[in-house]
Design an enzyme around this catalytic site. Structure first.
Site, PDB file in Angstrom:
ATOM      1  N   LYS A 158       0.829  -1.200   0.000  1.00 45.57           N
ATOM      2  CA  LYS A 158       0.000   0.000   0.000  1.00 45.57           C
ATOM      3  C   LYS A 158       0.874   1.265   0.000  1.00 45.57           C
ATOM      4  O   LYS A 158       2.093   1.176   0.137  1.00 45.57           O
ATOM      5  CB  LYS A 158      -0.942  -0.040   1.203  1.00 45.57           C
ATOM      6  CG  LYS A 158      -1.944  -1.192   1.110  1.00 45.57           C
ATOM      7  CD  LYS A 158      -2.895  -1.182   2.269  1.00 45.57           C
ATOM      8  CE  LYS A 158      -3.898  -2.309   2.177  1.00 45.57           C
ATOM      9  NZ  LYS A 158      -4.866  -2.281   3.273  1.00 45.57           N
ATOM     10  N   TYR A 172     -12.532  -3.478  -2.575  1.00 46.32           N
ATOM     11  CA  TYR A 172     -13.040  -3.430  -1.202  1.00 46.32           C
ATOM     12  C   TYR A 172     -14.567  -3.524  -1.135  1.00 46.32           C
ATOM     13  O   TYR A 172     -15.184  -3.062  -0.165  1.00 46.32           O
ATOM     14  CB  TYR A 172     -12.565  -2.152  -0.515  1.00 46.32           C
ATOM     15  CG  TYR A 172     -11.090  -2.153  -0.212  1.00 46.32           C
ATOM     16  CD1 TYR A 172     -10.517  -3.163   0.557  1.00 46.32           C
ATOM     17  CD2 TYR A 172     -10.258  -1.142  -0.679  1.00 46.32           C
ATOM     18  CE1 TYR A 172      -9.158  -3.175   0.843  1.00 46.32           C
ATOM     19  CE2 TYR A 172      -8.901  -1.143  -0.385  1.00 46.32           C
ATOM     20  CZ  TYR A 172      -8.358  -2.158   0.365  1.00 46.32           C
ATOM     21  OH  TYR A 172      -7.015  -2.159   0.656  1.00 46.32           O
ATOM     22  N   ASN A 199      -2.600   0.424   7.185  1.00 46.09           N
ATOM     23  CA  ASN A 199      -1.981  -0.883   7.048  1.00 46.09           C
ATOM     24  C   ASN A 199      -1.096  -0.874   5.803  1.00 46.09           C
ATOM     25  O   ASN A 199      -1.487  -0.348   4.770  1.00 46.09           O
ATOM     26  CB  ASN A 199      -3.095  -1.926   6.915  1.00 46.09           C
ATOM     27  CG  ASN A 199      -2.629  -3.296   7.290  1.00 46.09           C
ATOM     28  OD1 ASN A 199      -1.494  -3.660   7.039  1.00 46.09           O
ATOM     29  ND2 ASN A 199      -3.515  -4.066   7.886  1.00 46.09           N
ATOM     30  N   HIS A 257      -1.659  -5.582   1.810  1.00 48.25           N
ATOM     31  CA  HIS A 257      -2.863  -6.397   1.665  1.00 48.25           C
ATOM     32  C   HIS A 257      -2.420  -7.773   1.189  1.00 48.25           C
ATOM     33  O   HIS A 257      -1.528  -7.885   0.351  1.00 48.25           O
ATOM     34  CB  HIS A 257      -3.816  -5.798   0.633  1.00 48.25           C
ATOM     35  CG  HIS A 257      -4.917  -6.738   0.266  1.00 48.25           C
ATOM     36  ND1 HIS A 257      -6.053  -6.869   1.030  1.00 48.25           N
ATOM     37  CD2 HIS A 257      -5.024  -7.635  -0.750  1.00 48.25           C
ATOM     38  CE1 HIS A 257      -6.818  -7.795   0.487  1.00 48.25           C
ATOM     39  NE2 HIS A 257      -6.222  -8.274  -0.592  1.00 48.25           N
ATOM     40  N   GLU A 264      -9.099 -11.260  -6.702  1.00 50.52           N
ATOM     41  CA  GLU A 264      -8.209 -10.095  -6.644  1.00 50.52           C
ATOM     42  C   GLU A 264      -7.174 -10.126  -7.764  1.00 50.52           C
ATOM     43  O   GLU A 264      -6.884  -9.089  -8.368  1.00 50.52           O
ATOM     44  CB  GLU A 264      -7.539 -10.028  -5.272  1.00 50.52           C
ATOM     45  CG  GLU A 264      -8.539  -9.715  -4.177  1.00 50.52           C
ATOM     46  CD  GLU A 264      -8.017  -9.937  -2.771  1.00 50.52           C
ATOM     47  OE1 GLU A 264      -8.694  -9.468  -1.833  1.00 50.52           O
ATOM     48  OE2 GLU A 264      -6.954 -10.575  -2.582  1.00 50.52           O
TER      49      GLU A 264
END
Length: 148
Positions: A10, A50, A113, A116, A127
């Protein structure tokens, strides 16, 4: 074919110059990197990625963070790949992530965070399909696979 797992460094990973350390930890576990790209996530892609969190109190902050700067999307391959990646990555909540895991060593806030990782084989498949075309995944011959 071995199992695959989607991971994404991220914005915080890029900002903190930790991409190499994340990749090294997954490689050291014996996983094979079969796809990698740096990209800017659009709000539309973030919403697809998401989708299961839509309507939750943290959803808008999650989308805002993931679209705030580039990310590094990856596909890893290996036996029990999803399970192994999740162990290397560590618990989602930084306070629960063990030292020695990526989150345990580098993350201090759940809202920021740093990585992922797919949480199941079905999530990984979904994904990977969102972020990579089949032609972008290279299942190369790993001559060191006998060591792992």
């Amino acid at each position: 074919m071995a199992e695959r797992c989607f991971t994404m460094c991220k914005p915080g990973v890029l900002n903190r110059r930790l991409v190499g350390q994340v990749i090294t930890r997954l490689e050291n576990k014996g996983l094979k990197l079969v796809a990698l790209k740096m990209m800017q996530i659009t709000p539309e892609l973030a919403a697809q990625h998401y989708a299961e969190h839509k309507g939750k109190p943290f959803y808008d902050e999650l989308v805002s963070y993931i679209t705030s700067a580039p990310v590094v999307a990856m596909v890893w391959q290996g036996d029990d790949c999803v399970s192994l990646v999740r162990k290397v990555v560590g618990a989602t909540k930084p306070s629960e992530a063990q030292p020695g895991t990526i989150r345990g060593d580098f993350c201090s806030h759940t809202s920021h965070n740093i990585i992922h990782a797919s949480d199941s084989d079905s999530s990984a498949e979904r994904e990977i399909g969102l972020f990579f075309k089949p032609c972008e995944i290279l299942d190369w011959e790993d001559s060191a696979s006998c060591w792992f």
